[in-house]
Design a protein around this motif. Sequence first.
Motif, PDB file in Angstrom:
ATOM      1  N   LEU A 224      -5.640   4.194  -4.578  1.00 49.74           N
ATOM      2  CA  LEU A 224      -6.196   3.534  -3.400  1.00 49.74           C
ATOM      3  C   LEU A 224      -7.399   2.675  -3.778  1.00 49.74           C
ATOM      4  CD1 LEU A 224      -5.935   6.404  -0.754  1.00 49.74           C
ATOM      5  CD2 LEU A 224      -4.372   4.471  -1.104  1.00 49.74           C
ATOM      6  N   ASP A 225      -8.183   3.126  -4.743  1.00 43.76           N
ATOM      7  CA  ASP A 225      -9.328   2.319  -5.193  1.00 43.76           C
ATOM      8  C   ASP A 225      -8.859   1.014  -5.840  1.00 43.76           C
ATOM      9  OD1 ASP A 225     -11.186   4.124  -4.277  1.00 43.76           O
ATOM     10  OD2 ASP A 225     -11.535   5.063  -6.227  1.00 43.76           O
TER      11      ASP A 225
ATOM     12  N   LEU B  33       0.842  -1.195   0.000  1.00 47.12           N
ATOM     13  CA  LEU B  33       0.000   0.000   0.000  1.00 47.12           C
ATOM     14  C   LEU B  33       0.877   1.246   0.000  1.00 47.12           C
ATOM     15  CD1 LEU B  33      -2.618   1.657   0.436  1.00 47.12           C
ATOM     16  CD2 LEU B  33      -2.366   1.192   2.891  1.00 47.12           C
ATOM     17  N   GLU B  34       1.950   1.190   0.751  1.00 43.24           N
ATOM     18  CA  GLU B  34       2.933   2.264   0.940  1.00 43.24           C
ATOM     19  C   GLU B  34       2.363   3.395   1.793  1.00 43.24           C
ATOM     20  OE1 GLU B  34       5.122   0.543   0.047  1.00 43.24           O
ATOM     21  OE2 GLU B  34       4.790  -0.280  -1.933  1.00 43.24           O
TER      22      GLU B  34
ATOM     23  N   PRO C  58       7.736   8.048   4.088  1.00 42.61           N
ATOM     24  CA  PRO C  58       8.276   8.029   2.722  1.00 42.61           C
ATOM     25  C   PRO C  58       8.630   9.437   2.265  1.00 42.61           C
ATOM     26  CG  PRO C  58       5.896   7.877   2.658  1.00 42.61           C
ATOM     27  CD  PRO C  58       6.284   7.821   4.111  1.00 42.61           C
ATOM     28  N   PRO C  59       9.241   9.578   1.104  1.00 44.28           N
ATOM     29  CA  PRO C  59       9.535  10.922   0.587  1.00 44.28           C
ATOM     30  C   PRO C  59       8.270  11.766   0.454  1.00 44.28           C
ATOM     31  CG  PRO C  59      10.641   9.247  -0.718  1.00 44.28           C
ATOM     32  CD  PRO C  59       9.715   8.517   0.203  1.00 44.28           C
ATOM     33  N   PHE C  60       8.459  13.071   0.568  1.00 49.26           N
ATOM     34  CA  PHE C  60       7.416  14.088   0.396  1.00 49.26           C
ATOM     35  C   PHE C  60       6.492  14.217   1.609  1.00 49.26           C
ATOM     36  CE2 PHE C  60       7.989  11.999  -3.865  1.00 49.26           C
ATOM     37  CZ  PHE C  60       8.920  12.909  -4.335  1.00 49.26           C
TER      38      PHE C  60
ATOM     39  N   GLU D 289      -2.126  11.664  -3.109  1.00 47.24           N
ATOM     40  CA  GLU D 289      -1.176  12.468  -3.888  1.00 47.24           C
ATOM     41  C   GLU D 289       0.254  11.980  -3.689  1.00 47.24           C
ATOM     42  OE1 GLU D 289      -3.515  13.858  -1.896  1.00 47.24           O
ATOM     43  OE2 GLU D 289      -4.890  14.533  -3.478  1.00 47.24           O
ATOM     44  N   ILE D 290       0.612  11.633  -2.466  1.00 47.04           N
ATOM     45  CA  ILE D 290       1.965  11.123  -2.208  1.00 47.04           C
ATOM     46  C   ILE D 290       2.147   9.768  -2.882  1.00 47.04           C
ATOM     47  CG2 ILE D 290       3.626  10.421  -0.455  1.00 47.04           C
ATOM     48  CD1 ILE D 290       3.049  13.440  -0.586  1.00 47.04           C
ATOM     49  N   LEU D 291       1.128   8.930  -2.828  1.00 45.04           N
ATOM     50  CA  LEU D 291       1.194   7.626  -3.479  1.00 45.04           C
ATOM     51  C   LEU D 291       1.487   7.797  -4.968  1.00 45.04           C
ATOM     52  CD1 LEU D 291       0.846   4.552  -3.237  1.00 45.04           C
ATOM     53  CD2 LEU D 291      -1.606   4.896  -3.636  1.00 45.04           C
ATOM     54  N   GLU D 292       0.844   8.757  -5.587  1.00 51.41           N
ATOM     55  CA  GLU D 292       1.072   9.009  -7.019  1.00 51.41           C
ATOM     56  C   GLU D 292       2.507   9.465  -7.261  1.00 51.41           C
ATOM     57  OE1 GLU D 292       1.508  11.079 -10.683  1.00 51.41           O
ATOM     58  OE2 GLU D 292       1.478  12.125  -8.764  1.00 51.41           O
TER      59      GLU D 292
END
Length: 325
Positions: free
Chosen positions: A180-181, A163-164, A205-207, A169-172
């Motif tokens: 997430l969906d 999932l991270e 994580p970064p950001f 927005e951070i995931l992207e």
Amino acid sequence: MPSTLLYPTQAAERDKWILSQRPERNVVDPRRPYAFFVEEELSAAGEVVSVATVFLTNRECAWRCLMCDLWRNTLTETVPAGAIPEQIDYALSRLPPARQIKLYNSGSFFDPKAIPAEDYPAIAARVCSFERTIVECHPALVGDVCLKFRDMLSNQLEVAMGLEIAHPEILERLNKRMTLDQFSSAANFLLANGIDLRVFILVQPPFIAPSESLYWAQRSLDFAFDCRATAATLIPTRGGNGAMEASSLSGEFVPPRLEVIGAAAEYGVGLNRGRVFVDLWDVPVSPGDCAECRDQRVARLRGMNLTQSIPPRVVCEHCEGCIES
């Protein structure tokens, strides 16, 4: 020398940028796992069990996640048929008996360019003595192929998905190439078909600003258990892949403090919605960690992993412990 260009804002340019930051990958043998050991883990039944963990050597993952360093022990080509069963044989012949097995492969088990599907029967035959088989996979590759492998097994299949972070927005920006969906849909597919779910979550994580990292680790745990995960593993984000070092130059990434990791684990265990583990294989050293109490804090996390209870907090006269104390 790695590029000092800023991290691209467009997804199409990110793969190229991430690849440009890389040092050399390690030399690995397609017929040998690059690591293997037996570890202890608390089962869903509340029993500490032995787990044979085998890191299979195979072709690099198709995705180029910003934070990933697992590619360092991968190949540039698909392994020949029979190589993966041979790797499993090599590891199991050198390990003591265990009750469960993890077949981790620095990518997705159900990627046919990583694990040849023709090897599934031979792999299933080699894990038949275990109570549970745990593999990892990107949500995009979760589908009928999982059912094909499940039906070959004589034990319970569990799929671990990264999932991270539950921040869309951070995931992207992490270049994970999923939403997430999409994660939730893959989780629902697994559970509808009798396959258990384990979730990997990055701590800081970064950001993500250090001041916000605990909050987002907590929200990510909430999301994982909303997806009905039976276990969630908190992974302290580490450097070492080239891209993370480039990010840190602009202040986008620092490793999480042990206090933050501990507080995230406390939150997850306190939810009592499933097991929460902290990945202690390679805990990064944060500039904010106290050298005097670091070993105590890691030992506390190890105890939490095995008991799923919250032990007394570390008291250190050398640091304030601003989160745990």
